[in-house]
Design an enzyme around this catalytic site. Structure first.
Site, short mmCIF file in Angstrom:
data_model
loop_
_atom_site.label_atom_id
_atom_site.label_comp_id
_atom_site.label_asym_id
_atom_site.label_seq_id
_atom_site.Cartn_x
_atom_site.Cartn_y
_atom_site.Cartn_z
N CYS A 169 0.79 -1.23 0.00
CA CYS A 169 0.00 0.00 0.00
C CYS A 169 0.83 1.29 0.00
CB CYS A 169 -1.00 0.00 1.15
SG CYS A 169 -0.26 0.02 2.79
N HIS A 219 -2.88 1.34 6.82
CA HIS A 219 -3.11 1.30 5.38
C HIS A 219 -2.83 2.72 4.88
CE1 HIS A 219 -4.45 0.44 1.46
NE2 HIS A 219 -5.60 1.08 1.54
N ASP A 251 -7.26 5.94 -3.67
CA ASP A 251 -6.47 4.81 -3.18
C ASP A 251 -6.15 3.85 -4.32
OD1 ASP A 251 -5.33 2.70 -1.89
OD2 ASP A 251 -6.91 2.44 -0.40
#
Length: 683
Positions: free
Chosen positions: A274, A332, A355
């Site tokens: 991530c 995250h 994202d």
């Protein structure tokens, strides 16, 4: 009378790029300008002088097959809504006239060609060509990406290095990252990313027209950073070995990744996780002129069945089990981009979550956002895009369930842990800035438990469990550091007026940040007796020799289960911890007089914190300071001993730059360090 010809056109590159704040892209061959502001080109004529009364100029601007023809006027009024071109009569040089070209604040981002036509009164035409790259313009009030403060534009557009935050809320780790947006070839690769996208391949005209809108660009880029549906930049991998590529924790910047992707003919680069996806996306958005920052959500929920509940399962001795499809990631990382949301009406402008990590499909494609942060806070799940998914990431509840012989024997609910800290790098400073309150309404700290979210009290480290008969809490004494014991306290209170005999099980498992833990590496069991209403405090420690072999960049899941031997009532308390590795120490010899093109020296020091000898490879990098990367091999170093490495560098860019060091050790662990370096202009 001799004919009038155009010999050439001068793009006045350095003057224009300084005015448009794009001088960072000076290594690019192209003229790089921002929309909504004029730039100057000058013509060199041969033959007679230019006659404003009888000679006319026209400019044709092309983006792909789209074009606009602009008459050159003598009115210096520019328009923020359409293309204009003008000559300023006051400063007119008839042999070398200057033309100012201004694009609308809604022009599409991309590589443009233009032609200048000169038409004389006997309608003879002369013509010349030029090119420029057009980016969004956060300095222009009419642009939908306009951000009103100069220090924010400096941070979110111009800053080519930053910090990503990982670890746990109790032990936030700053990881240096080089965004590299001004490194050679990066601008071209980011523009090519738009050309390689499925949207462009399917319908070029529509893609070019839509590229005026940062909402559209954000969705295209978010999908193109991962390679799940297209020829995207990164392939993710979260388990197993990384032999076929690079371990995600070894990347130090976006430049290497984007360059490798471009040079391989747009084959995905292995591997990302991530923070790598988010940091590369941040680079692309900053290059395109859209203000962007990297955000970390600690204890991020991945809710696969949309019920806003994450279930975690434990055995009766405190071992966490791998049973749930839902999961909590210790952290995250995503990006936020700043833009006006004309598609959503007022009130939703500002920061938007984008994202690029592939988790769930959005309109059939792995991308996420732009979701307005304000809409997430108010749970406006009727709005675009992907608000329910991000809402769950920061707001789900956790149910911790103890299983015994396949039956549920206890459930503990925690409404505080998910999204307990959301942060990004502070503007202008190397530390984090807490933005949790932008995403959620933080309860006022009336009870001690809810003050965890404000992180002002020591309760931020407590994980509690309680039932009718007893309560249990697990508290870390201090943030754990490599080479020192992990010290923690278990407090058990008997809430009833009878003596109790209890079994206590303590258990530690190594875990990756996004996964269930692996096998137990440390455990202890015992029996304790508590008088009516009595509380006991038990101090525990895990020694370095017990955790060093299992925990490199991983975390530890620590749990205690207390079992009332008479009633079999069980209570669980748990905490996930990370062990901070010491930073590499960097000293620069003459740090107050650093100027471009002058050799500088620095010393990197490492002290071995482990209980056994280590060896490794030291890598030094820094956009604007060092070309490429420099590697040094470090010989085995005994426990407690220190080693110094002298390095030299020659800065080539002015401004705040980051010198980054990382030491990859033989023990599956990486020690990092960074130093901000101020490169001043020559006096």
């Amino acid at each position: 009378m001799e004919a009038l010809k155009i010999q050439n056109v001068n793009l006045e590159k350095s003057e224009n790029m300084e005015k448009h704040r794009t001088e960072g892209f000076s290594s690019s061959k192209a003229l790089v300008v921002r929309r909504g502001a004029p730039f100057r080109v000058s013509l060199k004529l041969e033959g007679r002088a230019f006659n404003p009364k009888t000679d006319t100029l026209r400019i044709k601007v092309n983006l792909g097959r789209l074009y606009v023809v602009i008459p050159v006027t003598y009115s210096t009024k520019v328009s923020s809504s359409r293309w204009r071109a003008y000559i300023n009569l006051e400063s007119l040089n008839l042999q070398n006239p200057s033309i100012f070209i201004s694009s609308p604040a809604t022009a599409s981002v991309g590589r443009y060609k233009f032609q200048v036509y000169l038409i004389t009164k006997d309608s003879k035409k002369a013509c010349t060509f030029g090119r420029f790259t057009l980016l969004c313009n956060p300095w222009c009030p009419e642009d939908t990406v306009h951000i009103p403060f100069e220090d924010q534009r400096e941070e979110y557009i111009q800053n080519d290095s930053g910090l990503l935050f990982i670890g746990t809320t109790m032990n936030v780790v700053s990881r240096p990252w080089s965004f590299d947006q001004f490194e050679s070839g990066v601008l071209e690769t980011c523009l090519n990313l738009l050309q390689v996208s499925p949207q462009h391949q399917k319908n070029r005209r529509r893609d070019y027209l839509n590229r005026n809108n940062p909402v559209y660009i954000g969705r295209v880029v978010s999908a193109m950073i991962n390679c799940e549906d297209d020829r995207g930049v990164l392939k993710g991998k979260w388990a197993g070995d990384f032999k076929e590529g690079v371990n995600p924790s070894l990347w130090t910047g976006s430049g290497d990744i984007l360059t490798q992707w471009a040079e391989s003919g747009y084959r995905p680069v292995k591997y990302g996780q991530c923070w790598v996806y988010a940091a590369v996306m941040c680079t692309v958005m900053r290059v395109l002129g859209i203000p962007c920052r990297v955000v970390t959500n600690f204890n991020s929920a991945h809710d696969t069945n949309d019920n806003l509940v994450i279930e975690e399962f434990y055995s009766e001795t405190g071992q966490k089990l791998n049973r749930s499809k839902d999961s909590i990631w210790n952290f995250h990382v995503w990006t936020e981009c700043w833009m006006t949301r004309r598609d959503l009406g007022s009130g939703m402008d500002g920061w938007q979550v984008l994202d690029p990590t592939p988790q769930e499909r959005s309109e059939g494609v792995y991308c996420c956002g732009p979701a307005p942060v304000k809409a997430i806070k108010d749970r406006r799940i009727d709005l675009l895009y992907d608000i329910p998914f991000v809402y769950a990431e920061v707001n789900a509840d956790i149910h911790s369930i103890i299983m015994s012989e396949g039956r549920v024997v206890s459930v503990n609910k925690d409404t505080e842990r998910v999204g307990s800290l959301i942060c990004t790098k502070a503007v202008g400073f190397p530390r984090y800035h807490n933005i949790t309150g932008d995403y959620k309404y933080i309860k006022s700290p009336t009870s001690t438990l809810s003050s965890r979210s404000s992180r002002m009290s020591d309760d931020s480290t407590i994980r509690r469990g309680s039932s009718k008969g007893m309560s249990v809490s697990l508290t870390l004494d201090k943030a754990p550091v490599a080479g020192e014991p992990v010290c923690f306290t278990v407090k058990i209170i008997n809430k009833q007026k009878i003596t109790k005999k209890m079994k206590m099980h303590l258990n530690a498992q190594a875990k990756e940040y996004n996964n269930s833990p692996s096998d137990t590496f440390w455990e202890t069991h015992g029996v304790i007796q508590l008088a009516p209403m009595e509380g006991k405090v038990l101090c525990q420690q895990i020694l370095p020799a017990q955790y060093e072999d299992v925990v490199g960049d991983d975390l530890i899941n620590l749990a205690v289960v207390v079992d009332d031997m008479a009633t079999h009532e069980r209570v669980l308390a748990s905490e996930e911890i990370n062990i901070a590795t010491p930073q590499l120490n960097i000293k620069i010899a003459d740090e107050h007089s650093i100027v471009p093109n002058k050799l500088q020296a620095a010393t990197v020091t490492f002290t071995n914190p482990f209980s056994h000898p280590v060896s490794g490879i030291l890598t030094v990098a820094g956009a604007g300071l060092i070309q490429g990367k420099v590697h040094f091999r470090m010989n085995p170093l005994s426990p407690g001993a220190s080693v110094e490495q002298c390095i030299t560098f020659i800065p080539n860019k002015v401004g705040m730059k980051m010198l980054q060091t990382s030491l990859s050790l033989s023990v599956n662990s990486t020690i990092r360090g960074f130093k901000m370096v101020c490169v001043k202009r020559h006096h």
